[in-house]
Design a protein around this motif. Structure first.
Motif, PDB file in Angstrom:
ATOM      1  N   THR A 211       0.802  -1.279   0.018  1.00 34.92           N
ATOM      2  CA  THR A 211       0.023   0.034  -0.116  1.00 34.92           C
ATOM      3  C   THR A 211       1.014   1.153   0.017  1.00 34.92           C
ATOM      4  OG1 THR A 211      -0.113   0.273   2.538  1.00 34.92           O
ATOM      5  CG2 THR A 211      -1.617  -1.170   1.369  1.00 34.92           C
ATOM      6  N   SER A 212       2.416   1.212  -0.010  1.00 37.24           N
ATOM      7  CA  SER A 212       3.094   2.241  -0.011  1.00 37.24           C
ATOM      8  C   SER A 212       2.733   3.414  -0.742  1.00 37.24           C
ATOM      9  CB  SER A 212       4.639   1.944  -0.276  1.00 37.24           C
ATOM     10  OG  SER A 212       4.970   0.718   0.720  1.00 37.24           O
ATOM     11  N   GLU A 213       2.223   3.128  -2.068  1.00 35.67           N
ATOM     12  CA  GLU A 213       2.136   4.257  -3.026  1.00 35.67           C
ATOM     13  C   GLU A 213       0.544   4.393  -3.370  1.00 35.67           C
ATOM     14  OE1 GLU A 213       4.670   5.876  -4.092  1.00 35.67           O
ATOM     15  OE2 GLU A 213       6.316   4.109  -3.173  1.00 35.67           O
ATOM     16  N   MET A 214      -0.151   3.813  -2.765  1.00 36.51           N
ATOM     17  CA  MET A 214      -1.684   3.927  -2.758  1.00 36.51           C
ATOM     18  C   MET A 214      -2.410   4.633  -1.722  1.00 36.51           C
ATOM     19  SD  MET A 214      -2.165  -0.311  -3.499  1.00 36.51           S
ATOM     20  CE  MET A 214      -3.877  -0.205  -4.318  1.00 36.51           C
ATOM     21  N   THR A 215      -3.648   5.397  -2.109  1.00 44.73           N
ATOM     22  CA  THR A 215      -4.422   5.851  -0.925  1.00 44.73           C
ATOM     23  C   THR A 215      -5.308   5.123  -0.478  1.00 44.73           C
ATOM     24  OG1 THR A 215      -6.071   6.315  -2.660  1.00 44.73           O
ATOM     25  CG2 THR A 215      -4.503   8.318  -2.667  1.00 44.73           C
ATOM     26  N   LEU A 216      -5.923   5.296   0.719  1.00 39.85           N
ATOM     27  CA  LEU A 216      -6.814   4.562   1.153  1.00 39.85           C
ATOM     28  C   LEU A 216      -7.903   4.174   0.163  1.00 39.85           C
ATOM     29  CD1 LEU A 216      -8.065   3.295   4.018  1.00 39.85           C
ATOM     30  CD2 LEU A 216      -8.786   5.491   4.480  1.00 39.85           C
ATOM     31  N   ASN A 217      -8.650   4.863  -0.474  1.00 39.02           N
ATOM     32  CA  ASN A 217      -9.693   4.652  -1.375  1.00 39.02           C
ATOM     33  C   ASN A 217      -9.095   3.710  -2.341  1.00 39.02           C
ATOM     34  OD1 ASN A 217     -11.208   6.197   0.123  1.00 39.02           O
ATOM     35  ND2 ASN A 217     -11.168   7.975  -1.496  1.00 39.02           N
ATOM     36  N   GLN A 218      -7.866   3.771  -2.805  1.00 34.32           N
ATOM     37  CA  GLN A 218      -7.300   2.885  -3.871  1.00 34.32           C
ATOM     38  C   GLN A 218      -7.338   1.522  -3.361  1.00 34.32           C
ATOM     39  OE1 GLN A 218      -3.815   5.029  -4.844  1.00 34.32           O
ATOM     40  NE2 GLN A 218      -4.701   5.910  -6.656  1.00 34.32           N
ATOM     41  N   VAL A 219      -6.566   1.382  -1.963  1.00 31.57           N
ATOM     42  CA  VAL A 219      -6.863   0.006  -1.509  1.00 31.57           C
ATOM     43  C   VAL A 219      -8.002  -0.584  -1.094  1.00 31.57           C
ATOM     44  CG1 VAL A 219      -5.764  -1.269   0.470  1.00 31.57           C
ATOM     45  CG2 VAL A 219      -4.521   0.999  -0.334  1.00 31.57           C
ATOM     46  N   VAL A 220      -9.096   0.297  -0.746  1.00 26.62           N
ATOM     47  CA  VAL A 220     -10.318  -0.284  -0.485  1.00 26.62           C
ATOM     48  C   VAL A 220     -11.055  -0.666  -1.866  1.00 26.62           C
ATOM     49  CG1 VAL A 220     -12.597   0.112   0.442  1.00 26.62           C
ATOM     50  CG2 VAL A 220     -10.727   1.142   1.606  1.00 26.62           C
ATOM     51  N   GLU A 221     -10.748   0.228  -2.858  1.00 28.29           N
ATOM     52  CA  GLU A 221     -11.367  -0.319  -4.110  1.00 28.29           C
ATOM     53  C   GLU A 221     -10.765  -1.471  -4.803  1.00 28.29           C
ATOM     54  OE1 GLU A 221     -13.824   1.057  -5.637  1.00 28.29           O
ATOM     55  OE2 GLU A 221     -13.586  -0.152  -7.521  1.00 28.29           O
ATOM     56  N   HIS A 222      -9.498  -1.648  -4.608  1.00 23.79           N
ATOM     57  CA  HIS A 222      -8.887  -2.990  -5.177  1.00 23.79           C
ATOM     58  C   HIS A 222      -8.907  -4.115  -4.397  1.00 23.79           C
ATOM     59  CE1 HIS A 222      -5.662  -4.811  -7.279  1.00 23.79           C
ATOM     60  NE2 HIS A 222      -4.898  -4.903  -6.123  1.00 23.79           N
ATOM     61  N   LEU A 223      -9.429  -4.063  -2.924  1.00 23.97           N
ATOM     62  CA  LEU A 223      -9.587  -5.226  -2.275  1.00 23.97           C
ATOM     63  C   LEU A 223     -11.055  -5.673  -2.601  1.00 23.97           C
ATOM     64  CD1 LEU A 223      -6.892  -4.855  -0.976  1.00 23.97           C
ATOM     65  CD2 LEU A 223      -8.027  -5.006   1.382  1.00 23.97           C
ATOM     66  N   HIS A 224     -11.748  -4.426  -2.546  1.00 23.54           N
ATOM     67  CA  HIS A 224     -13.204  -4.850  -2.964  1.00 23.54           C
ATOM     68  C   HIS A 224     -13.540  -5.783  -4.169  1.00 23.54           C
ATOM     69  CE1 HIS A 224     -17.611  -3.403  -4.071  1.00 23.54           C
ATOM     70  NE2 HIS A 224     -17.646  -3.941  -2.981  1.00 23.54           N
ATOM     71  N   GLN A 225     -12.669  -5.135  -5.173  1.00 19.99           N
ATOM     72  CA  GLN A 225     -12.855  -5.922  -6.419  1.00 19.99           C
ATOM     73  C   GLN A 225     -12.530  -7.100  -6.435  1.00 19.99           C
ATOM     74  OE1 GLN A 225     -10.703  -3.736  -9.668  1.00 19.99           O
ATOM     75  NE2 GLN A 225     -11.889  -2.090  -9.575  1.00 19.99           N
ATOM     76  N   ILE A 226     -11.320  -7.345  -5.786  1.00 20.57           N
ATOM     77  CA  ILE A 226     -11.060  -8.833  -5.491  1.00 20.57           C
ATOM     78  C   ILE A 226     -12.002  -9.666  -4.836  1.00 20.57           C
ATOM     79  CG2 ILE A 226      -9.053 -10.418  -4.561  1.00 20.57           C
ATOM     80  CD1 ILE A 226      -7.104  -7.959  -4.910  1.00 20.57           C
ATOM     81  N   VAL A 227     -12.497  -9.230  -3.946  1.00 21.30           N
ATOM     82  CA  VAL A 227     -13.514 -10.002  -3.182  1.00 21.30           C
ATOM     83  C   VAL A 227     -14.765 -10.410  -3.959  1.00 21.30           C
ATOM     84  CG1 VAL A 227     -15.013  -9.731  -1.186  1.00 21.30           C
ATOM     85  CG2 VAL A 227     -13.012  -8.872  -0.784  1.00 21.30           C
ATOM     86  N   MET A 228     -15.208  -9.436  -4.959  1.00 25.88           N
ATOM     87  CA  MET A 228     -16.181  -9.454  -5.538  1.00 25.88           C
ATOM     88  C   MET A 228     -16.126 -10.630  -6.896  1.00 25.88           C
ATOM     89  SD  MET A 228     -18.471  -7.545  -4.443  1.00 25.88           S
ATOM     90  CE  MET A 228     -19.892  -7.251  -5.447  1.00 25.88           C
ATOM     91  N   GLN A 229     -14.781 -10.388  -7.453  1.00 20.42           N
ATOM     92  CA  GLN A 229     -14.476 -11.446  -8.193  1.00 20.42           C
ATOM     93  C   GLN A 229     -14.270 -12.665  -7.624  1.00 20.42           C
ATOM     94  OE1 GLN A 229     -10.284 -10.145  -9.472  1.00 20.42           O
ATOM     95  NE2 GLN A 229     -11.248  -8.564 -10.988  1.00 20.42           N
ATOM     96  N   ARG A 230     -13.823 -12.850  -6.424  1.00 16.79           N
ATOM     97  CA  ARG A 230     -13.528 -14.185  -5.800  1.00 16.79           C
ATOM     98  C   ARG A 230     -15.284 -14.922  -5.735  1.00 16.79           C
ATOM     99  NH1 ARG A 230      -9.241 -15.840  -2.621  1.00 16.79           N
ATOM    100  NH2 ARG A 230      -7.482 -14.876  -3.745  1.00 16.79           N
ATOM    101  N   LEU A 231     -16.120 -14.219  -5.061  1.00 15.02           N
ATOM    102  CA  LEU A 231     -17.370 -14.425  -4.969  1.00 15.02           C
ATOM    103  C   LEU A 231     -18.112 -14.774  -6.178  1.00 15.02           C
ATOM    104  CD1 LEU A 231     -18.536 -12.023  -2.046  1.00 15.02           C
ATOM    105  CD2 LEU A 231     -17.370 -14.422  -2.037  1.00 15.02           C
TER     106      LEU A 231
END
Ligand code: DC
Length: 234
Positions: A211-231
């Motif tokens: 997360t060094s170069e990412m904003t909080l929103n970017q990290v949340v968005e990225h993780l959310h996308q991964i969870v949605m894809q998995r599901l």
């Protein structure tokens, strides 16, 4: 992308990683977006530490007393508030959890095997009562919820983590020395990852995010996308 997954019964998402990697804020926001509960397991270790300090127990020299108080603690979250407030022995400890005294003493307590056993069991119990959960800590994907549907491991460069922590402290009206914080972070990482019980490790099946170069929103968005894809791929 904002739709809620159709995982009505069970969805455990674990977020592990070192202090300052952004886990807490990310986990909380991810839980909100997924409309599931949020568990901060660091708060439980901090809660036991706060109780010890309030009862003049020195975690380094009185591990038996620490264990005694942990057995009596009856840690309990109030899930009606966000983030959930932590009660122990009927007392609301939330305000005290982030104090410097607790922060300095907590890794000694988190290294005590019997304390970890008590808290791991308490966390699994919470997982049963709240089976739709984003949970964050150091051992959530590796030890507590090895069967979690999605596991993340968050990392960030120590300098970046120190900068984030210093900013938080200044915003809270405290003074902050970034170099000193960086040194403490490296020491705490070492303690957390070399302890015998429940060390900080990246589970084999976790997705690692720097997360060094990412904003909080970017990290949340990225993780959310991964969870949605998995599901949707299940
Ligand atoms: O995430 P935090 O800074 O609130 O964690 C406080 C301490 O508790 C830290 O030393 C790591 C430890 N901890 C742990 O060992 N296992 C967990 N699941 C959560 C926190």
């Amino acid at each position: 992308m904002n739709q809620t997954p159709n995982f009505t019964d069970h969805l455990i998402v674990t977020l592990d990683g070192p202090a300052g990697s952004g886990k807490s804020a990310v986990a909380r926001q991810l839980a909100q977006r997924l409309e599931v509960d949020f568990l901060d397991t660091g708060a439980m270790y901090r809660g036991i530490t706060a109780l010890c300090l309030n009862h003049d127990i020195d975690p380094m020299t009185q591990p038996d007393k620490v264990l005694e108080i942990a057995r009596k603690a009856e840690l309990d979250f109030d899930w009606q508030v966000d983030p959930p407030a932590l009660y122990a022995m009927g007392q609301n400890l939330t305000e005290q959890l982030r104090s410097s005294a607790v922060t300095l003493a907590v890794s000694g307590i988190a290294a005590l095997g019997p304390i970890r056993e008590i808290l791991v069991e308490a966390q699994r119990k919470i997982g049963k009562a709240h089976p739709r959960l984003v949970t964050e800590g150091r051992d959530q994907g590796s030890v507590v919820f090895p069967e979690a549907e999605v596991k993340f491991y968050l990392v960030a460069k120590p300098q970046v983590r120190a900068k984030r922590r210093a900013l938080q402290m200044r915003q809270a009206g405290q003074q902050a020395d970034e170099n000193l914080i960086c040194k403490q972070i490296v020491e705490r990482d070492h303690k957390d990852s070399t302890r015998k019980d429940g060390p900080l490790i990246c589970p084999d099946d976790a997705v690692t995010i720097d997360t060094s170069e990412m904003t909080l929103n970017q990290v949340v968005e990225h993780l959310h996308q991964i969870v949605m894809q998995r599901l949707t791929n299940v």
